[in-house]
Design an enzyme around this catalytic site. Structure first.
Site, PDB file in Angstrom:
ATOM      1  N   ASP A 213       0.852  -1.191   0.000  1.00  0.00           N
ATOM      2  CA  ASP A 213       0.000   0.000   0.000  1.00  0.00           C
ATOM      3  C   ASP A 213       0.892   1.246   0.000  1.00  0.00           C
ATOM      4  OD1 ASP A 213       0.902   0.311   2.598  1.00  0.00           O
ATOM      5  OD2 ASP A 213      -1.017  -0.164   3.549  1.00  0.00           O
ATOM      6  N   CYS A 214       0.265   2.436   0.025  1.00  0.00           N
ATOM      7  CA  CYS A 214       1.037   3.666  -0.190  1.00  0.00           C
ATOM      8  C   CYS A 214       2.105   3.907   0.870  1.00  0.00           C
ATOM      9  CB  CYS A 214       0.099   4.855  -0.306  1.00  0.00           C
ATOM     10  SG  CYS A 214      -0.815   5.268   1.203  1.00  0.00           S
ATOM     11  N   SER A 215       1.733   3.832   2.137  1.00  0.00           N
ATOM     12  CA  SER A 215       2.726   4.091   3.184  1.00  0.00           C
ATOM     13  C   SER A 215       3.670   2.910   3.362  1.00  0.00           C
ATOM     14  CB  SER A 215       2.033   4.433   4.507  1.00  0.00           C
ATOM     15  OG  SER A 215       1.241   3.355   4.953  1.00  0.00           O
ATOM     16  N   ALA A 233       0.434   6.971   6.520  1.00  0.00           N
ATOM     17  CA  ALA A 233       0.712   8.223   5.815  1.00  0.00           C
ATOM     18  C   ALA A 233       0.790   9.404   6.772  1.00  0.00           C
ATOM     19  CB  ALA A 233      -0.350   8.463   4.745  1.00  0.00           C
ATOM     20  N   HIS A 267      -3.083   9.604   1.914  1.00  0.00           N
ATOM     21  CA  HIS A 267      -2.257   9.008   0.858  1.00  0.00           C
ATOM     22  C   HIS A 267      -0.887   9.679   0.829  1.00  0.00           C
ATOM     23  CE1 HIS A 267      -1.616   6.626  -2.713  1.00  0.00           C
ATOM     24  NE2 HIS A 267      -1.311   7.701  -3.429  1.00  0.00           N
ATOM     25  N   HIS A 279       4.018   6.367  -6.477  1.00  0.00           N
ATOM     26  CA  HIS A 279       3.216   5.987  -5.311  1.00  0.00           C
ATOM     27  C   HIS A 279       2.495   4.672  -5.591  1.00  0.00           C
ATOM     28  CE1 HIS A 279      -0.797   7.520  -7.022  1.00  0.00           C
ATOM     29  NE2 HIS A 279       0.091   7.669  -7.972  1.00  0.00           N
TER      30      HIS A 279
END
Length: 309
Positions: A213-215, A233, A267, A279
Site C-alpha cells: 500500500d502507499c505508506s 501516511a 495518501h 506511489h
C-alpha cells in the site's frame, strides 16, 4: 634584448664608478669586507671567478632578477650577494613547483576518482573554504576526478562539478564504483529502489513486491536507505520537516487528503521532480502520476522532507 643591454651597461657603469672612487681616495686602501663576502657567496654558488669578474657575474644576476633598480644604499658587492640569494630562492621555488606538478601528474595518472572520507562535505564553487556550496557529498560517495588545484581536487559528482579539500578525500579508481550506490546521490539510490516496485499490485497493509500500500511503499523504500518510517501516511508526514511547494524537491514525500472535508492525510508518495511522483495507487498499484492532474491537485495536502541531501 634592449632591457638586457641596458642592465649590463648600468652594471659596467656602476663597476667603473666604484673603481674610480677607489683610486681617488688618497688614504691607504682598506679591505672591502662586503666585497670579500660577496666573492665568497659567489664562489659558494659555483661562480669561481675572482675580482671584478665575480662581481660582474653577480651584477648580471642582479640584472636578471630585477635588483639593479632597487640598489638603494647597497654597495655593488652587497647587491651582487643579494642577487645570488634571490636567485637561489627562485630556484628553490621553481624546484618545489616542479615537484608539486610531478606529484599532481602522478596522482592523476594513478587515480581518476576520489572518495569522500569525512561527513558534512560540500562541493564548492572555487578552491576556497569560503566558496559557494554547490551540493553535499556524503562520506563514502565517489566522484570523478577532473583536476588538482593546490590542496584541492576538482570533482564531478551527481551532475555538479566543484572542489573538495584533498584532506577530505582519498584517490580511487572510478571504474571500481561506477554504477554503484557510491556514485549516486541518496535520491538517485531512492529513485532506483522505488522504480523496482513499479507495477507491484496494491494490497492494503502490504509491504512486499507481491502487494503493497502507499505508506508501506514509502516505508520500504526509505528502509533500504537506512531510514525508519512508520506504516501510516499521517505518521510519516509528522516524522519529517514540512516544506512549501516552492521548497519541494526530489526525494520529498508528498501527501494527499483523500477526504478533503476532514482535512486528514490519507495518501503518500515520493516526489520525483518536475511535478511527477511515484506511489502505490489503490487503482493501479505502484505507478507514476503528476501533481497537476485534477484529482491530485484537488487533494494535495503538502510535503515533508525526510532526507536532507
Amino acid at each position: 634584448m634592449n632591457r638586457k643591454l641596458s642592465c649590463l651597461f648600468l652594471a659596467v657603469t656602476m663597476t667603473l664608478s666604484g673603481v674610480a672612487l677607489a683610486y681617488a681616495d688618497d688614504a691607504a686602501p682598506q679591505e672591502d669586507l662586503a666585497y670579500s663576502e660577496a666573492v665568497e657567496t659567489l664562489s659558494a654558488s659555483g661562480i669561481t671567478s675572482t675580482g671584478e669578474n665575480a662581481l660582474a657575474n653577480g651584477l648580471s644576476v642582479a640584472c636578471d632578477v630585477g635588483l639593479l633598480q632597487q640598489r638603494s644604499t647597497m654597495t655593488l658587492s652587497e647587491l651582487s650577494a643579494q642577487a645570488l640569494l634571490v636567485r637561489e630562492e627562485q630556484q628553490i621555488e621553481e624546484e618545489q613547483a616542479a615537484q608539486e606538478e610531478a606529484a599532481r601528474n602522478a596522482f592523476l595518472a594513478q587515480y581518476d576518482g576520489v572518495m569522500a572520507v569525512n561527513d558534512g562535505l560540500y562541493l564548492l564553487s572555487d578552491p576556497s573554504e569560503d566558496a559557494y556550496p554547490l551540493r553535499s557529498m556524503a562520506s563514502g560517495k565517489v566522484g570523478r576526478l577532473e583536476g588538482i588545484s593546490g590542496d584541492w581536487y576538482l570533482v564531478s559528482y551527481a551532475g555538479n562539478t566543484g572542489y573538495l579539500k584533498a584532506s577530505d578525500c582519498r584517490g580511487v579508481a572510478y571504474s571500481d564504483y561506477e554504477g554503484t550506490a557510491a556514485t549516486q546521490t541518496l535520491f538517485g539510490q531512492m529513485e532506483s529502489i522505488a522504480y523496482t516496485y513499479l507495477g507491484t499490485p496494491y494490497v492494503y497493509g502490504g509491504v512486499s513486491y507481491s502487494g503493497i500500500d502507499c505508506s508501506g511503499f514509502t516505508m520500504q523504500v526509505f528502509a533500504q536507505l537506512g531510514y525508519s518510517l512508520s506504516h501510516g501516511a499521517s505518521s510519516q508526514y509528522y516524522a519529517g520537516t514540512p516544506v512549501t511547494s516552492e521548497e519541494r524537491q526530489a526525494g520529498d514525500l508528498v501527501f494527499f487528503s483523500t477526504d478533503p472535508g476532514s482535512g486528514s492525510i490519507g495518501h503518500v508518495g515520493i516526489y520525483l521532480g518536475g511535478g511527477a511522483f511515484i506511489h502505490a495507487s489503490s487503482s493501479y498499484g505502484v505507478t507514476i502520476n503528476y501533481l497537476g492532474e485534477s484529482y491530485y491537485a484537488s487533494t494535495y495536502f503538502g510535503a515533508c522532507r525526510i532526507i536532507n541531501e
